[in-house]
Design an enzyme around this catalytic site. Structure first.
Site, PDB file in Angstrom:
ATOM      1  N   GLU A  10       0.848  -1.195   0.000  1.00  0.00           N
ATOM      2  CA  GLU A  10       0.000   0.000   0.000  1.00  0.00           C
ATOM      3  C   GLU A  10       0.881   1.242   0.000  1.00  0.00           C
ATOM      4  OE1 GLU A  10      -0.843  -1.482   4.013  1.00  0.00           O
ATOM      5  OE2 GLU A  10      -1.210   0.614   4.584  1.00  0.00           O
ATOM      6  N   LYS A  66       2.804   4.573   1.014  1.00  0.00           N
ATOM      7  CA  LYS A  66       3.244   5.185   2.266  1.00  0.00           C
ATOM      8  C   LYS A  66       2.878   6.657   2.165  1.00  0.00           C
ATOM      9  CE  LYS A  66       7.052   5.385   5.498  1.00  0.00           C
ATOM     10  NZ  LYS A  66       7.246   6.806   5.736  1.00  0.00           N
ATOM     11  N   ASP A 117       2.582  10.493   2.941  1.00  0.00           N
ATOM     12  CA  ASP A 117       3.509  11.454   3.541  1.00  0.00           C
ATOM     13  C   ASP A 117       2.724  12.471   4.369  1.00  0.00           C
ATOM     14  OD1 ASP A 117       5.926  12.512   4.103  1.00  0.00           O
ATOM     15  OD2 ASP A 117       6.271  13.397   2.132  1.00  0.00           O
ATOM     16  N   TYR A 132      -4.805   2.699   8.498  1.00  0.00           N
ATOM     17  CA  TYR A 132      -4.030   1.563   7.984  1.00  0.00           C
ATOM     18  C   TYR A 132      -3.425   0.673   9.069  1.00  0.00           C
ATOM     19  CZ  TYR A 132      -0.281   4.985   8.768  1.00  0.00           C
ATOM     20  OH  TYR A 132       0.543   5.918   9.322  1.00  0.00           O
ATOM     21  N   LYS A 166      11.086   2.685  -0.196  1.00  0.00           N
ATOM     22  CA  LYS A 166      11.065   4.123  -0.500  1.00  0.00           C
ATOM     23  C   LYS A 166      11.295   4.392  -1.985  1.00  0.00           C
ATOM     24  CE  LYS A 166      10.847   6.711   2.682  1.00  0.00           C
ATOM     25  NZ  LYS A 166      11.630   7.046   3.861  1.00  0.00           N
ATOM     26  N   CYS A 206      41.085  20.032  16.741  1.00  0.00           N
ATOM     27  CA  CYS A 206      39.662  20.263  16.953  1.00  0.00           C
ATOM     28  C   CYS A 206      39.355  21.762  16.833  1.00  0.00           C
ATOM     29  CB  CYS A 206      39.277  19.747  18.334  1.00  0.00           C
ATOM     30  SG  CYS A 206      37.615  20.224  18.812  1.00  0.00           S
ATOM     31  N   CYS A 233      38.299  23.112  20.517  1.00  0.00           N
ATOM     32  CA  CYS A 233      39.188  23.210  21.679  1.00  0.00           C
ATOM     33  C   CYS A 233      40.666  23.185  21.319  1.00  0.00           C
ATOM     34  CB  CYS A 233      38.875  22.109  22.693  1.00  0.00           C
ATOM     35  SG  CYS A 233      39.387  20.469  22.147  1.00  0.00           S
ATOM     36  N   CYS A 247      38.309  14.371  18.032  1.00  0.00           N
ATOM     37  CA  CYS A 247      38.974  15.298  18.930  1.00  0.00           C
ATOM     38  C   CYS A 247      39.434  14.504  20.145  1.00  0.00           C
ATOM     39  CB  CYS A 247      37.978  16.382  19.343  1.00  0.00           C
ATOM     40  SG  CYS A 247      38.436  17.254  20.829  1.00  0.00           S
ATOM     41  N   CYS A 291      36.897  19.585  25.968  1.00  0.00           N
ATOM     42  CA  CYS A 291      36.355  20.140  24.724  1.00  0.00           C
ATOM     43  C   CYS A 291      34.935  20.672  24.950  1.00  0.00           C
ATOM     44  CB  CYS A 291      36.349  19.084  23.628  1.00  0.00           C
ATOM     45  SG  CYS A 291      35.662  19.731  22.100  1.00  0.00           S
TER      46      CYS A 291
HETATM   47  S1  IVH Z   1       2.283   1.087   9.048  1.00  0.00           S
HETATM   48  C1  IVH Z   1       3.658  -0.826  12.870  1.00  0.00           C
HETATM   49  N1  IVH Z   1       1.360   2.037   6.799  1.00  0.00           N
HETATM   50  O1  IVH Z   1       5.175   5.804   8.152  1.00  0.00           O
HETATM   51  C2  IVH Z   1       3.723  -0.099  11.587  1.00  0.00           C
HETATM   52  N2  IVH Z   1       2.729   3.451   8.120  1.00  0.00           N
HETATM   53  O2  IVH Z   1       7.911   5.152   8.941  1.00  0.00           O
HETATM   54  C3  IVH Z   1       2.908   1.115  11.599  1.00  0.00           C
HETATM   55  N3  IVH Z   1       3.022   5.700   7.213  1.00  0.00           N
HETATM   56  O3  IVH Z   1       4.855   6.382  11.561  1.00  0.00           O
HETATM   57  C4  IVH Z   1       3.026   1.915  10.382  1.00  0.00           C
HETATM   58  N4  IVH Z   1       1.802   5.415   5.424  1.00  0.00           N
HETATM   59  O4  IVH Z   1       3.265   7.620  10.008  1.00  0.00           O
HETATM   60  C5  IVH Z   1       2.123   2.285   7.877  1.00  0.00           C
HETATM   61  N5  IVH Z   1       0.442   2.771   4.808  1.00  0.00           N
HETATM   62  C6  IVH Z   1       1.174   3.007   5.882  1.00  0.00           C
HETATM   63  C7  IVH Z   1       1.788   4.252   6.105  1.00  0.00           C
HETATM   64  C8  IVH Z   1       2.571   4.435   7.235  1.00  0.00           C
HETATM   65  C9  IVH Z   1       2.530   6.262   6.097  1.00  0.00           C
HETATM   66  C10 IVH Z   1       3.900   6.376   8.172  1.00  0.00           C
HETATM   67  C11 IVH Z   1       3.463   6.300   9.601  1.00  0.00           C
HETATM   68  C12 IVH Z   1       4.607   5.721  10.358  1.00  0.00           C
HETATM   69  C13 IVH Z   1       5.740   5.922   9.415  1.00  0.00           C
HETATM   70  C14 IVH Z   1       6.772   4.864   9.611  1.00  0.00           C
END
Ligand code: IVH
Length: 713
Positions: free
Chosen positions: A127, A129, A131, A238, A326, A431, A434, A455, A461
């Site tokens: 699914e 991710k 933002d 989610y 990612k 450094c 210091c 350092c 320091c």
């Molecule tokens: S699952 C236990 N699903 O990504 C796992 N996270 O890097 C819970 N996020 O803090 C997260 N889309 O804010 C999950 N489809 C998705 C997501 C998602 C965005 C964010 C979420 C989480 C962060 C983790």
């Protein structure tokens, strides 16, 4: 006329006075952006650089120090705070994958952990991710009772009133719902709504926002609920936290139930049967990305079967059963205008690239990390050339990239644009803070010089001291309200707090002092000073794990701090063992290196830290002021609680890693080697020396079947 580009050492007295006036005004403006508008326009590093320059000029011309000097000012206008909410189930983050190979490795890891062979199906979901920012919604008897931000994962902010203004969030769950159900997901702003909002800001002559995500965060964290209500925030469900009865047995099933309860769920979520299908779905989402109404930065894969998720559990802050794949980071080209050296808490000299400001992924970037001396010279951490050996020089045109939230990095250099008179960068051997020699240690494992120059000033320091203090008060350490990095720096330079122990004597000294009391200092008042002292008071008791992490010992991050806390359970036992462990012949040392997950590097760093009398003295002093809570043994009703268990030989029903994870969940400690402290050895076929040693020491040895029998399975 501005003298901003003239080095401090070269300023005349007259220029210095003007510079101090300019800096006071500029820093004040940034304080306002940061604290009052919740919208910084420069990075923390740039802000710090302004403060540093101000301090350096004041050090050179003490008589010119202004009455409104920013050095005396801590923080900005104080906003009333949100209440804190402790999450009953921690809000986790996700591990990242950056390539197809990383994804295949992840799936292979999951299979290995579960001892699933290739031919056993392992359905997973894929699914987008989103933002945005995560939010946890607690429903009791189907009614929304609390909404909390993620915060540090353990404690978030109570934003219930604001969440109620978001139309995607049901006040009441439709149909049947469990007694307790925490629904989690992402709050976001669509790209179109973000654009409308910015047009409005611009028309009103106000500052425009950086990107939809920051704007969504700023909109949700409004103390004035009517502002949140005026922003068209949206929510995708989610994940979940505490829940009295799960509505399904799969990830997909629970999310579909979310939809039936009245939530929006992401239409691009899909159940896949193979890794190839996951990758295929990733490609599809990537292709649709630009056309989606909201920003996404990758694809999240999750093991679909919730029973398997349960077996997989977590590794420090992320689940073993999920990963974020990612999208490639955005790159941009700009000019490297300068290289600055920052000194970290363990003395590492870190070069920072100062860049001509450039927009990457919607954010203006003006500095990037250069990692270390070798990286600048074109040498990788394995001693091999990187960028085909091209070095980086001031004046070069460079490609930078930025992945998610992390600090931008310099990827490559365009030699065709290199100025004719450029010189290779000469890394300092002393450094900058210091003046002590900065050296590269020989790495014992590789026999090569460590890529990091450090350092050697140690305790003398000031840069290390300030960084240690900042670390001590940071969010995952002592996390003192109103005492952040900026205050740590200001208090240090004002001579008020030179080490962590002094934080806890601040109130008493303030009370007794004839000198300027905190409330009379610039930026502070009666109330804010009282609040700070109360917040410090509140942290006299912290979890042992945070205490250990806060000490800032090299190689001891949160994961290791947790292992150490669980092993030693009390601060007194921990400190005593670390001091005794300095003798490498001692039992304490043997126990330390025997802890599963603590290798020799970490163990050496620990005993060296405590072997330094000054460190030991500060820790002792600190322990007269703070009282870390003993680590609680988990699942104390299990027959294995508090026991030290060693797994050896080959196991058939579970992997060694799963066995260890299981032992930990039951409140036991998994150790890597057998010693007098071992309570039980679980030995599979092929067990050798460990089994033998256990028998010699008269320690109980059982097989895998017996282990499961005792677990009641
Ligand atoms: S699952 C236990 N699903 O990504 C796992 N996270 O890097 C819970 N996020 O803090 C997260 N889309 O804010 C999950 N489809 C998705 C997501 C998602 C965005 C964010 C979420 C989480 C962060 C983790």
């Amino acid at each position: 006329m501005s003298f901003a580009t003239i080095a401090v050492e070269q300023l005349t007295e007259e220029q210095a006075a003007e510079e101090l006036a300019r800096l006071a005004a500029e820093i004040e403006e940034h304080n306002r952006h940061y604290h009052t508008d919740d919208m910084p326009v420069i990075t923390d590093a740039e802000y710090d650089a302004l403060k540093q320059r101000n301090l350096a000029i004041e050090a050179r011309f003490p008589a010119l120090k202004r009455a409104d000097s920013p050095s005396d000012r801590v923080g900005g206008a104080v906003l009333e705070k949100f209440e804190k909410v402790a999450h009953r189930v921690a809000m986790l983050s996700l591990d990242n994958a950056f390539s197809e190979d990383d994804v295949r490795d992840f799936v292979a890891r999951v299979r290995r952990f579960l001892k699933l062979s290739e031919n056993v199906p392992l359905p997973m979901t894929a699914e987008p991710k989103i933002d945005g920012l995560s939010l946890s919604l607690r429903y009791e008897a189907g009614q929304l009772v609390t909404a909390a931000t993620r915060g540090d994962g353990a404690v978030g902010e109570n934003v219930t009133a604001n969440a109620r203004t978001i139309r995607d969030i049901p006040q009441v769950l439709k149909g049947e719902a469990p007694d307790v159900m925490e629904v989690r997901g992402e709050v976001y702003l669509t790209k179109a709504d973000f654009a409308v909002l910015n047009d409005r800001q611009a028309a009103a002559g106000k500052q425009i926002y950086v990107n939809p995500r920051n704007t969504a965060a700023g909109s949700l964290r409004q103390l004035d609920t009517s502002i949140t209500a005026s922003r068209p925030l949206k929510f995708f469900a989610y994940a979940w936290g505490e829940c009295s009865a799960l509505p399904a047995e799969t990830q997909m099933g629970v999310v579909e139930q979310f939809r039936d309860w009245g939530f929006s769920i992401n239409p691009l979520m899909k159940r896949c049967d193979t890794v190839d299908e996951l990758i295929e779905h990733y490609r599809l989402i990537e292709a649709e990305r630009a056309g989606l109404a909201y920003d996404i930065d990758g694809v999240v894969y999750k093991v679909d079967d919730l029973a398997l998720q349960g077996r997989l559990g977590f590794i420090s802050r992320s689940p073993r059963w999920a990963i974020a794949h990612k999208f490639p980071a955005e790159t941009a080209t700009t000019v490297l205008t300068d290289i600055e050296i920052q000194v970290g808490r363990t003395g590492a000299l870190s070069p920072v690239a100062r860049l001509e400001p450039i927009t990457v992924g919607g954010v203006v970037v003006s500095n990037a990390t250069l990692h270390n001396e070798d990286y600048i010279a074109g040498i990788g951490s394995d001693g091999q050339p990187i960028r085909e050996g091209r070095d980086l020089r001031v004046g070069d045109t460079v490609t930078i990239y930025r992945a998610g939230d992390v600090i931008p990095k310099v990827l490559d250099v365009d030699l065709s644009k290199r100025p004719a008179n450029s010189e290779p960068y000469v890394f300092p051997e002393t450094c900058p803070a210091c003046g002590s020699p900065a050296t590269r240690e020989v790495n014992e494992k590789t026999g090569r010089l460590d890529s990091v120059r450090r350092c050697t000033g140690g305790l003398i320091c000031p840069a290390q001291a300030v960084e240690k203090l900042k670390h001590f008060v940071s969010r995952n350490a002592f996390d003192i309200d109103g005492f952040g990095a900026k205050q740590a720096e200001a208090f240090y330079h004002a001579g008020l707090v030179k080490n962590p122990a002094e934080i806890f004597t601040l109130a008493a000294r303030d009370e007794a002092s004839e000198l300027t009391k905190l409330k009379n200092r610039e930026g502070w008042g009666e109330q804010s000073a009282a609040n700070l002292f109360a917040a410090i008071e509140d942290r006299r008791s912290v979890d042992l794990q945070r205490f250990i992490f806060a000490l800032g010992i090299r190689h001891v991050g949160e994961g290791n701090a947790k292992i150490l806390a669980r092993t030693y359970q009390s601060a007194a036992a921990f400190v005593e063992a670390m001091k005794a462990g300095h003798d490498l012949e001692s039992e304490a040392w043997e126990d330390l290196v025997g802890i599963d997950g603590i290798g020799p590097t970490v163990a050496h760093a620990l005993v060296e830290f405590f072997g330094e009398p000054h460190n030991a003295a500060i820790v002792d002093e600190l322990l007269t002021h703070v009282h870390p809570k003993d680590a609680e043994p988990v699942a104390s009703d299990s027959v294995f609680a508090g026991k030290t268990i060693v797994f050896t030989g080959s196991l058939e029903r579970m992997s060694r890693d799963e066995a260890k994870a299981m032992a930990e969940r039951l409140g036991a400690k998994a150790a890597g080697s057998v010693s007098k402290k071992t309570d039980l050895v679980v030995a599979g076929p092929g067990a050798g020396s460990k089994r033998k040693k256990a028998i010699e020491l008269d320690i109980e040895v059982i097989d895998e079947d017996e282990w499961f029998a005792r677990l009641g399975e």
